[in-house]
Each structure stands twice: as structure tokens, then as C-alpha cells.
Design a protein around this motif. Structure first.
Motif, PDB file in Angstrom:
ATOM      1  N   THR A 180       0.874  -1.283  -0.011  1.00  0.00           N
ATOM      2  CA  THR A 180       0.047  -0.038  -0.111  1.00  0.00           C
ATOM      3  C   THR A 180       0.832   1.208   0.129  1.00  0.00           C
ATOM      4  O   THR A 180       0.383   2.384   0.344  1.00  0.00           O
ATOM      5  CB  THR A 180      -0.921   0.054   1.289  1.00  0.00           C
ATOM      6  OG1 THR A 180      -0.204  -0.050   2.259  1.00  0.00           O
ATOM      7  CG2 THR A 180      -2.002  -1.162   1.005  1.00  0.00           C
ATOM      8  N   ILE A 181       2.066   1.267  -0.449  1.00  0.00           N
ATOM      9  CA  ILE A 181       3.110   2.351  -0.179  1.00  0.00           C
ATOM     10  C   ILE A 181       2.465   3.303  -1.178  1.00  0.00           C
ATOM     11  O   ILE A 181       2.431   4.526  -1.083  1.00  0.00           O
ATOM     12  CB  ILE A 181       4.427   1.909  -0.539  1.00  0.00           C
ATOM     13  CG1 ILE A 181       5.304   3.245  -0.250  1.00  0.00           C
ATOM     14  CG2 ILE A 181       4.709   1.553  -1.945  1.00  0.00           C
ATOM     15  CD1 ILE A 181       6.996   2.887   0.267  1.00  0.00           C
ATOM     16  N   ASN A 182       2.243   3.063  -2.399  1.00  0.00           N
ATOM     17  CA  ASN A 182       1.925   4.139  -3.372  1.00  0.00           C
ATOM     18  C   ASN A 182       0.425   4.802  -2.880  1.00  0.00           C
ATOM     19  O   ASN A 182       0.215   5.995  -3.147  1.00  0.00           O
ATOM     20  CB  ASN A 182       1.603   3.610  -4.830  1.00  0.00           C
ATOM     21  CG  ASN A 182       2.768   3.149  -5.325  1.00  0.00           C
ATOM     22  OD1 ASN A 182       3.814   3.614  -5.141  1.00  0.00           O
ATOM     23  ND2 ASN A 182       2.783   2.031  -6.452  1.00  0.00           N
ATOM     24  N   TYR A 183      -0.370   4.138  -2.361  1.00  0.00           N
ATOM     25  CA  TYR A 183      -1.678   4.601  -1.817  1.00  0.00           C
ATOM     26  C   TYR A 183      -1.193   5.843  -0.606  1.00  0.00           C
ATOM     27  O   TYR A 183      -1.897   6.955  -0.882  1.00  0.00           O
ATOM     28  CB  TYR A 183      -2.454   3.711  -1.039  1.00  0.00           C
ATOM     29  CG  TYR A 183      -3.536   4.217  -0.238  1.00  0.00           C
ATOM     30  CD1 TYR A 183      -3.716   4.345   1.332  1.00  0.00           C
ATOM     31  CD2 TYR A 183      -4.903   4.821  -0.755  1.00  0.00           C
ATOM     32  CE1 TYR A 183      -4.323   4.764   1.979  1.00  0.00           C
ATOM     33  CE2 TYR A 183      -5.756   5.554   0.026  1.00  0.00           C
ATOM     34  CZ  TYR A 183      -5.461   5.245   1.444  1.00  0.00           C
ATOM     35  OH  TYR A 183      -6.473   5.919   2.303  1.00  0.00           O
ATOM     36  N   HIS A 184      -0.415   5.490   0.388  1.00  0.00           N
ATOM     37  CA  HIS A 184       0.199   6.426   1.113  1.00  0.00           C
ATOM     38  C   HIS A 184       0.934   7.578   0.595  1.00  0.00           C
ATOM     39  O   HIS A 184       0.628   8.787   1.102  1.00  0.00           O
ATOM     40  CB  HIS A 184       0.838   5.631   2.332  1.00  0.00           C
ATOM     41  CG  HIS A 184       0.080   4.948   3.008  1.00  0.00           C
ATOM     42  ND1 HIS A 184      -1.175   5.136   3.834  1.00  0.00           N
ATOM     43  CD2 HIS A 184       0.082   3.532   3.141  1.00  0.00           C
ATOM     44  CE1 HIS A 184      -1.571   4.357   4.561  1.00  0.00           C
ATOM     45  NE2 HIS A 184      -0.970   2.951   4.141  1.00  0.00           N
ATOM     46  N   LEU A 185       1.807   7.476  -0.546  1.00  0.00           N
ATOM     47  CA  LEU A 185       2.571   8.670  -1.087  1.00  0.00           C
ATOM     48  C   LEU A 185       1.405   9.352  -1.528  1.00  0.00           C
ATOM     49  O   LEU A 185       1.711  10.808  -1.490  1.00  0.00           O
ATOM     50  CB  LEU A 185       3.591   7.731  -2.101  1.00  0.00           C
ATOM     51  CG  LEU A 185       4.661   7.024  -1.393  1.00  0.00           C
ATOM     52  CD1 LEU A 185       5.620   6.581  -2.669  1.00  0.00           C
ATOM     53  CD2 LEU A 185       5.557   8.320  -1.078  1.00  0.00           C
TER      54      LEU A 185
END
Lengths: 133, 82
Positions: free
Chosen positions: B68-73
């Protein structure tokens, strides 16, 4: 599942006919469910091997298989071995398939050899199991 | 590595490829040990086979967790723009 694996070009009726012939062939001398369950039990592989590229080298890594994949592999091997058998003899495909199943239930035959080969390969490369993908 | 966001372009990175899963390692090792002792795995290693199959089936059912790193970015970049 077996019918679908036998099917080529969407000809399910033909695949079903082959399956019915196999059932007739086996039922004439043996108990059908016993033969099929024994054959599958003797053929399902617990492991598979895959090539994994790590740091420039390719390793053969063993990994576990789920029940579905195990059964699919076992059935595919039966079909492949029956095709090879049919090439060398003039028998019908359903007869070759039935013979393969009977041999598998007795822990013999080409399909069984494939499984043993796979297990042996996995055993030899067990040190690389930490590279699992 | 990552694309730095200009106005309107969201922050995004290519997530690191996960290096394998270590599930079912114990069952796998137990099965290998049993296989090394006897060639006939159907009769001698029934319990190990069953445990391995059950573990693999459960792991397949669980599935992989998405990164989910891209969601948080993207969430952070929206906050920064405000």
C-alpha cells in the motif's frame, strides 16, 4: 476436471465420451473409485521445482503445492503418458488412459516415474528452498 | 527510483519485490527428512504429506497482501498540496 483437461479445441462431448469409455474399461474388472483414488494418491506430487534467478545465477528451488495444483499435475501426467503409449501402440486413447490409471494405482508407469523424478529433484535442491519466491 | 511529483503528477514508486514467503518451511523440512529416510512416501510419510498439503492450501487461500505504499504516497502528496 479430468474432462476439461482432456478437452481440445472446446470439444467437450468428445472428451466426455473418452471419459465414459475409460470408466467402462476400468469397471469391467476393478472397482472404479478404488482405482482412481489409489492412482491419484500415488501420483500427486507434494512439491514442485522452479527456476529462480538470484544474483546472476539460476537456482532450482523446491516449493510446496496446494491440493488443486497437485491434482491438476497428476491428471496431466496421466494424459501425457497415455498419449505416449498410444503413439507406440495401435490401441484407442481411452484404453491407454485406463491402462495408465491402473498402472498408477499399482505405483508403476511413466506418470509415477515423473513424480519420483520431481521429488528427487526437489530433494537434491532442498538447500535452496530459502530462495522461494 | 521514484518519480518526484511536479504539480499534478502524483508521487509513485515501484514497490520492492518481496523475497519469497517463508510459510510452510517447517512442514517442508519435515517432509524432506522423512523422504530422505524412506523412498516410499505414500506409506511412511502420510502425516508429513498431509500437513504440507494443508499448509500449502491454507497459504494459497490466504493470498498475498498488496503493497500500500503508493496509496500512502499519493495521500501525503495531496496533503502537501493543501
Amino acid at each position: 476436471k479430468f474432462t476439461n483437461l482432456l478437452m481440445i479445441d472446446g470439444k467437450k462431448i468428445k472428451a466426455s465420451k473418452i471419459l465414459f469409455n475409460i470408466i467402462k474399461e476400468i469397471q469391467s474388472n476393478f472397482t472404479l473409485l478404488r482405482v482412481i483414488s489409489k492412482a491419484l494418491e500415488n501420483l500427486v506430487p507434494n512439491l514442485e521445482v522452479r527456476k529462480v534467478r538470484v544474483a546472476g545465477s539460476t537456482y532450482i528451488v523446491p516449493a510446496v503445492l496446494s491440493k488443486k495444483k497437485q491434482e491438476t499435475l497428476a491428471l496431466k501426467w496421466i494424459i501425457e503418458s497415455a498419449k505416449k503409449r498410444q503413439k507406440n501402440s495401435k490401441l484407442e486413447f481411452s484404453v491407454c488412459l485406463a491402462d495408465e490409471m491402473l498402472e498408477a494405482s499399482r505405483k508403476s508407469g511413466q506418470a509415477r516415474q515423473k513424480r519420483d523424478e520431481l521429488h528427487r529433484l526437489a530433494q537434491m535442491n532442498r538447500a535452496y528452498s530459502r530462495y522461494r519466491w | 527510483m521514484g518519480k518526484h511529483g511536479k504539480s499534478g503528477t502524483p508521487l509513485k514508486i515501484n514497490p520492492r519485490r518481496s523475497r519469497g514467503n517463508s510459510e510452510c518451511m517447517e512442514e517442508l523440512n519435515a517432509f524432506f527428512t522423512c523422504m530422505a529416510k524412506s523412498i516410499d512416501v505414500e506409506d511412511k510419510c502420510v502425516a508429513e504429506r498431509r500437513a504440507l498439503t494443508n499448509c500449502a492450501t491454507a497459504a494459497a487461500r490466504k493470498g498475498k497482501t498488496a503493497n500500500t505504499i503508493n496509496y500512502h504516497l499519493q495521500r501525503i502528496s495531496r496533503m502537501l498540496r493543501r
